[in-house]
Design a protein around this motif. Structure first.
Motif, PDB file in Angstrom:
ATOM      1  N   GLN A  23      -6.953  -9.820  -3.438  1.00 34.92           N
ATOM      2  CA  GLN A  23      -7.709  -8.693  -2.898  1.00 34.92           C
ATOM      3  C   GLN A  23      -6.912  -7.397  -2.996  1.00 34.92           C
ATOM      4  OE1 GLN A  23     -10.587  -8.169   1.047  1.00 34.92           O
ATOM      5  NE2 GLN A  23      -9.054  -9.758   1.023  1.00 34.92           N
ATOM      6  N   GLY A  27      -7.982  -4.969  -5.942  1.00 36.12           N
ATOM      7  CA  GLY A  27      -8.496  -3.779  -5.261  1.00 36.12           C
ATOM      8  C   GLY A  27      -7.738  -2.527  -5.638  1.00 36.12           C
ATOM      9  N   ASN A  31     -10.364  -0.031  -6.740  1.00 36.15           N
ATOM     10  CA  ASN A  31     -10.686   0.882  -5.642  1.00 36.15           C
ATOM     11  C   ASN A  31      -9.747   2.079  -5.539  1.00 36.15           C
ATOM     12  OD1 ASN A  31     -12.711  -0.932  -4.811  1.00 36.15           O
ATOM     13  ND2 ASN A  31     -11.256  -2.088  -3.577  1.00 36.15           N
ATOM     14  N   ALA A 167      -9.622  -2.491   0.041  1.00 33.83           N
ATOM     15  CA  ALA A 167     -10.741  -3.428  -0.083  1.00 33.83           C
ATOM     16  C   ALA A 167     -11.672  -3.412   1.123  1.00 33.83           C
ATOM     17  CB  ALA A 167     -10.218  -4.839  -0.307  1.00 33.83           C
ATOM     18  N   ARG A 171     -17.614  -6.661   0.439  1.00 31.95           N
ATOM     19  CA  ARG A 171     -18.046  -6.224  -0.900  1.00 31.95           C
ATOM     20  C   ARG A 171     -17.165  -6.806  -1.992  1.00 31.95           C
ATOM     21  NH1 ARG A 171     -16.330  -0.440  -1.419  1.00 31.95           N
ATOM     22  NH2 ARG A 171     -14.343  -1.514  -1.778  1.00 31.95           N
ATOM     23  N   ASP A 172     -15.842  -6.777  -1.761  1.00 30.69           N
ATOM     24  CA  ASP A 172     -14.912  -7.050  -2.855  1.00 30.69           C
ATOM     25  C   ASP A 172     -14.647  -8.530  -3.096  1.00 30.69           C
ATOM     26  OD1 ASP A 172     -14.738  -4.381  -3.325  1.00 30.69           O
ATOM     27  OD2 ASP A 172     -12.859  -4.076  -2.271  1.00 30.69           O
TER      28      ASP A 172
END
Length: 219
Positions: A23, A27, A31, A167, A171-172
């Motif tokens: 993550q 991410g 992100n 994150a 959603r992720d």
């Protein structure tokens, strides 16, 4: 509100690695840095988080992925996750290698995945003007970076912090599992050892020694 269903097609042994390292690493790519297809990426440090950054950058379509880690087996394993170039920081100049390979431009994105101020400075130096350096590793609280504001004003470089890959787990995590199911993200390869709970101390010793990436503990 924190419970996330895992599809039946995803083994729990695979889902287990997503919670933190994957993550954070994936991410950081999607992100925080917003890596785009064709970008050039540098990843400094190839533990579980760093290797997840490599895998995420590959899934995002990065054209060239440089990796640096003092352990040869991790540099070799990074090729499986999509790394195109490997540098041994104990014998080679990482920044020089990146500059040479990019005709003196530097990388679009550089990720520091160790938690070291010195390596963060290396990441900044490897980043092109206008590019992004992402600090993913969490180092000692007393380490500092000595940087002039003029450096950023002249170079246009961006220095970004990254907490858990920015994150949103609801959603992720489904996104990461979908990347796995589509064959774009090999989560199984991140598990490099399996041990019973009775060998917890041995697993911790492996982690401290930098052996492998992730150890799966099971009954």
């Amino acid at each position: 509100t924190g419970a996330i269903p895992v599809p039946d097609a995803v083994p729990l042994e695979v889902a287990a690695v997503v919670g933190c390292a994957v993550q954070t690493g994936v991410g950081a790519v999607f992100n925080t840095a917003h890596v785009r297809p064709g970008d050039t990426v540098v990843v400094l440090g190839l533990g579980g988080v760093g290797m997840s950054i490599v895998a995420g950058a590959s899934a995002a379509g990065a054209a060239r992925i440089f990796v640096s880690d003092p352990q040869a087996h991790r540099r070799d394993l990074a090729a499986h996750f999509g790394a195109t170039d490997a540098v041994d920081p104990t014998s080679d100049d990482v920044v020089a290698a990146v500059q040479t390979a990019t005709d003196g431009i530097g990388a679009d994105h550089a990720f520091e995945a160790v938690g070291s101020a010195a390596i963060a400075e290396t990441a900044l130096s490897a980043t092109r003007n206008g590019g992004t350096t992402v600090l993913v590793g969490a180092g000692p609280i007393d380490e500092t970076l000595q940087l002039s504001p003029t450096f950023f004003a002249v170079s246009g470089k961006r220095l970004l912090g990254c907490l858990l890959g920015g994150a949103n787990s609801l959603r992720d995590i489904p996104m990461i599992l979908n990347l796995y199911r589509s064959g774009r993200l090999d989560l199984e390869a991140l598990v490099t050892a399996r041990r019973p709970l009775t060998e917890l101390q041995e697993a911790a010793a492996d982690m401290t020694a930098g052996v492998g990436l992730r150890t799966l503990m099971a009954l």
